[in-house]
Design an enzyme around this catalytic site. Structure first.
Site, PDB file in Angstrom:
ATOM      1  N   HIS A 157       0.256   0.857 -13.147  1.00 52.19           N
ATOM      2  CA  HIS A 157       1.659   0.459 -12.969  1.00 52.19           C
ATOM      3  C   HIS A 157       1.846  -0.999 -12.597  1.00 52.19           C
ATOM      4  O   HIS A 157       2.967  -1.477 -12.485  1.00 52.19           O
ATOM      5  CB  HIS A 157       2.309   1.305 -11.866  1.00 52.19           C
ATOM      6  CG  HIS A 157       1.847   0.936 -10.487  1.00 52.19           C
ATOM      7  ND1 HIS A 157       0.690   1.400  -9.949  1.00 52.19           N
ATOM      8  CD2 HIS A 157       2.389   0.127  -9.549  1.00 52.19           C
ATOM      9  CE1 HIS A 157       0.525   0.919  -8.733  1.00 52.19           C
ATOM     10  NE2 HIS A 157       1.541   0.125  -8.460  1.00 52.19           N
TER      11      HIS A 157
HETATM   12  C1  UD1 Z   1       6.534  -1.448  -6.564  1.00 48.35           C
HETATM   13  C2  UD1 Z   1       5.796  -2.521  -5.752  1.00 48.35           C
HETATM   14  C3  UD1 Z   1       4.294  -2.383  -5.969  1.00 48.35           C
HETATM   15  C4  UD1 Z   1       3.826  -0.976  -5.659  1.00 48.35           C
HETATM   16  C5  UD1 Z   1       4.641   0.032  -6.443  1.00 48.35           C
HETATM   17  C6  UD1 Z   1       4.276   1.419  -6.021  1.00 48.35           C
HETATM   18  C7  UD1 Z   1       6.893  -4.705  -5.407  1.00 48.35           C
HETATM   19  C8  UD1 Z   1       6.912  -6.126  -5.836  1.00 48.35           C
HETATM   20  N1  UD1 Z   1       6.193  -3.864  -6.197  1.00 48.35           N
HETATM   21  O1  UD1 Z   1       6.270  -1.694  -7.931  1.00 48.35           O
HETATM   22  O2  UD1 Z   1       3.617  -3.300  -5.121  1.00 48.35           O
HETATM   23  O3  UD1 Z   1       2.469  -0.891  -5.982  1.00 48.35           O
HETATM   24  O4  UD1 Z   1       6.049  -0.168  -6.180  1.00 48.35           O
HETATM   25  O5  UD1 Z   1       4.546   2.368  -6.999  1.00 48.35           O
HETATM   26  O6  UD1 Z   1       7.495  -4.355  -4.420  1.00 48.35           O
HETATM   27  N2  UD1 Z   1      11.650   2.877 -11.478  1.00 48.35           N
HETATM   28  C9  UD1 Z   1      12.246   4.090 -11.688  1.00 48.35           C
HETATM   29  N3  UD1 Z   1      12.374   4.952 -10.634  1.00 48.35           N
HETATM   30  C10 UD1 Z   1      11.942   4.647  -9.402  1.00 48.35           C
HETATM   31  C11 UD1 Z   1      11.348   3.411  -9.187  1.00 48.35           C
HETATM   32  C12 UD1 Z   1      11.200   2.531 -10.229  1.00 48.35           C
HETATM   33  O7  UD1 Z   1      12.657   4.409 -12.805  1.00 48.35           O
HETATM   34  O8  UD1 Z   1      12.101   5.478  -8.487  1.00 48.35           O
HETATM   35  C13 UD1 Z   1      11.473   1.947 -12.603  1.00 48.35           C
HETATM   36  C14 UD1 Z   1      12.647   0.998 -12.814  1.00 48.35           C
HETATM   37  O9  UD1 Z   1      12.781   0.796 -14.161  1.00 48.35           O
HETATM   38  C15 UD1 Z   1      12.157  -0.297 -12.182  1.00 48.35           C
HETATM   39  C16 UD1 Z   1      10.650  -0.240 -12.413  1.00 48.35           C
HETATM   40  O10 UD1 Z   1      10.319   1.137 -12.367  1.00 48.35           O
HETATM   41  O11 UD1 Z   1      12.726  -1.415 -12.755  1.00 48.35           O
HETATM   42  C17 UD1 Z   1       9.861  -1.000 -11.396  1.00 48.35           C
HETATM   43  O12 UD1 Z   1      10.194  -0.579 -10.075  1.00 48.35           O
HETATM   44  P1  UD1 Z   1       9.983  -1.575  -8.819  1.00 48.35           P
HETATM   45  O13 UD1 Z   1      10.214  -0.865  -7.552  1.00 48.35           O
HETATM   46  O14 UD1 Z   1      10.741  -2.845  -9.045  1.00 48.35           O
HETATM   47  O15 UD1 Z   1       8.470  -1.983  -8.936  1.00 48.35           O
HETATM   48  P2  UD1 Z   1       7.185  -1.058  -9.055  1.00 48.35           P
HETATM   49  O16 UD1 Z   1       6.531  -1.395 -10.342  1.00 48.35           O
HETATM   50  O17 UD1 Z   1       7.532   0.353  -8.776  1.00 48.35           O
HETATM   51  N1  UDP Z   2       0.568   9.326  -6.095  1.00 49.17           N
HETATM   52  C1  UDP Z   2       1.245  10.552  -6.163  1.00 49.17           C
HETATM   53  N2  UDP Z   2       1.594  11.043  -7.393  1.00 49.17           N
HETATM   54  C2  UDP Z   2       1.294  10.394  -8.548  1.00 49.17           C
HETATM   55  C3  UDP Z   2       0.600   9.160  -8.471  1.00 49.17           C
HETATM   56  C4  UDP Z   2       0.263   8.644  -7.229  1.00 49.17           C
HETATM   57  O1  UDP Z   2       1.520  11.179  -5.131  1.00 49.17           O
HETATM   58  O2  UDP Z   2       1.633  10.898  -9.619  1.00 49.17           O
HETATM   59  C5  UDP Z   2       0.222   8.768  -4.769  1.00 49.17           C
HETATM   60  C6  UDP Z   2      -1.243   8.469  -4.556  1.00 49.17           C
HETATM   61  O3  UDP Z   2      -1.914   9.600  -4.069  1.00 49.17           O
HETATM   62  C7  UDP Z   2      -1.220   7.327  -3.553  1.00 49.17           C
HETATM   63  C8  UDP Z   2       0.092   6.636  -3.851  1.00 49.17           C
HETATM   64  O4  UDP Z   2       0.861   7.514  -4.659  1.00 49.17           O
HETATM   65  O5  UDP Z   2      -1.193   7.801  -2.215  1.00 49.17           O
HETATM   66  C9  UDP Z   2      -0.153   5.347  -4.572  1.00 49.17           C
HETATM   67  O6  UDP Z   2       1.049   4.813  -5.003  1.00 49.17           O
HETATM   68  P1  UDP Z   2       1.142   3.716  -6.145  1.00 49.17           P
HETATM   69  O7  UDP Z   2      -0.055   3.778  -7.000  1.00 49.17           O
HETATM   70  O8  UDP Z   2       2.478   3.894  -6.784  1.00 49.17           O
HETATM   71  O9  UDP Z   2       1.227   2.344  -5.326  1.00 49.17           O
HETATM   72  P2  UDP Z   2       0.150   1.344  -4.717  1.00 49.17           P
HETATM   73  O10 UDP Z   2      -0.755   2.097  -3.813  1.00 49.17           O
HETATM   74  O11 UDP Z   2      -0.553   0.675  -5.839  1.00 49.17           O
HETATM   75  O12 UDP Z   2       0.987   0.344  -3.999  1.00 49.17           O
END
Ligand code: UD1
Ligand code: UDP
Length: 364
Positions: free
Chosen positions: A205
């Protein structure tokens, strides 16, 4: 002492859960402020329900946007709430935009900040998370470093030693608290028609991987090579960001079994029995290490060097051939490494430390 717990994304909800549970258990005065950065049910609410967490007192419904839009909106709204609630300390966890906004809002109001998972560095300043981590660490009053290595990083950046406490990472608490439930329940294997130990698990992601046409294409091709070579399913609970980008670029995902993001128990179950885990997630690199599952990280660097040191993880980057080569290597890896992330009591330790510091500062 009144604590404000600020969170907003899936990993923050999961990693803050041991701290929230400890506040509940001790009947502390605290409230949860949710930025709404993550908002769809399976990226947000599902974790509150499954981990038995109380609802957030405030949800800012920030949602998606550019980094500036997201961080700016949160900063303004968090300030309003902190002014109203006047907590003694704000706790943030990790490196997201929510974390930076929470820390900045608190710092401008002279409210103390505790940073959970302090001192992680990828030394890659093009990652939005690296900027968020550095800024948050440097405006925090109490830094909860997961390992001695992260403490050393903070010391090298001239953060004073009396602010830093090595606590372990709360992810170990969460894994230990939920592993039994995860191993008992076999639904996910039946649901997906797979056997334990006979699949690869993928998560992907990170902005630098999935928003980049060439990198994403290469990684997906790497999965195709893996699928051809090993002929076993590659299960990928797809992050909404990646789903959006795959659709936008019009890529095929041949060889990958795409499913919706999973709840924590089901995901932990899949992690526990995977042959290997391929990921660019921070939390997943840690969980793989704790669970004894070899991990192939689809990045050029990691802010979790402890996993490389113990041999649970390898950096494969995005080159398809290298992904294949690293996967072969990790499939043969002896998994007898030690977990470097603590004993599963980080949440308790963090609240103990807050209590002690509070008593000292207030002469009790
Ligand atoms: C964010 C964090 C990243 C973290 C990740 C965990 C920042 C800069 N990034 O990235 O460090 O590893 O969360 O998963 O804070 N979206 C949905 N539903 C949701 C959330 C997001 O559809 O509930 C989609 C939207 O299109 C959005 C995109 O995902 O634009 C990105 O979401 P965003 O929270 O901006 O960044 P992440 O890639 O989730
Ligand atoms: N995770 C989850 N369901 C999923 C994928 C990930 O519960 O389908 C959990 C995973 O076990 C971990 C956390 O989400 O604890 C990691 O989140 P993510 O990879 O979105 O973010 P990051 O750790 O890179 O910030």
């Amino acid at each position: 002492m009144k604590i404000s717990i600020i969170l907003g994304t899936r990993p923050e909800i999961i990693k803050m859960s041991p701290i929230i549970k400890e506040c509940e258990r001790r009947g502390l005065k605290y409230f949860i402020l949710h930025s709404g950065q993550h908002y769809t049910y399976n990226m947000d609410k599902i974790f509150f329900e499954q981990l038995h967490l109380p609802d957030a007192k405030y949800n800012l419904d920030t949602g998606p946007g550019t980094h500036a839009e997201q961080t700016g909106k949160m900063l303004i709204m968090i300030e309003t709430i902190l002014k109203k609630e006047t907590p003694d300390i704000v706790l943030v966890e990790g490196d997201t935009n929510t974390v930076l906004a929470g820390a900045l809002a608190a710092s401008k109001l002279h409210i103390k900040i505790g940073h959970v998972e302090a001192g992680l560095r990828s030394y890659d300043m093009s990652m939005p998370e690296e900027i968020n981590r550095i800024l948050t660490d440097h405006c925090s009053n109490i830094l909860f470093a997961p390992t001695n290595k992260s403490k050393d990083i903070l010391l090298e950046e001239n953060i004073s030693e009396d602010k830093i406490f090595v606590t372990g990472n709360t992810i170990v608490d969460v894994v230990y608290q939920n592993l039994k439930k995860a191993t008992k329940n076999s639904d996910i294997f039946n649901d997906l028609g797979i056997e334990r130990g006979e699949y690869f698990l993928l998560t992907l992601h990170r902005e630098e991987n999935v928003d980049d046409y060439k990198r994403l294409r290469k990684i997906l091709y790497g999965m195709k090579l893996l699928s051809n070579e090993f002929e076993i399913p590659i299960i990928y609970p797809i992050h909404p960001r990646t789903k959006k980008m795959i659709n936008r670029f019009g890529f095929h995902t041949n060889g990958i079994n795409l499913i919706e993001p999973l709840d924590y128990i089901k995901f932990l179950q899949l992690e526990s029995y995977a042959s290997i885990i391929l990921t660019d997630s921070g939390g997943v690199q840690e969980e793989a290490c704790v669970l004894g599952i070899p991990c192939v990280t689809l990045r050029e660097n990691t802010e979790r060097p402890e996993t490389l040191d113990v041999g649970s993880n390898i950096l494969a980057g995005s080159d398809p051939e290298r992904i294949l080569e690293c996967s072969k290597l990790m499939l043969n890896r002896d998994n007898k490494w030690e977990n470097p992330f603590g004993d599963g009591n980080a949440g308790k330790r963090i609240i103990d430390l807050l209590n002690n510091l509070w008593c000292i500062n207030n002469g009790n």
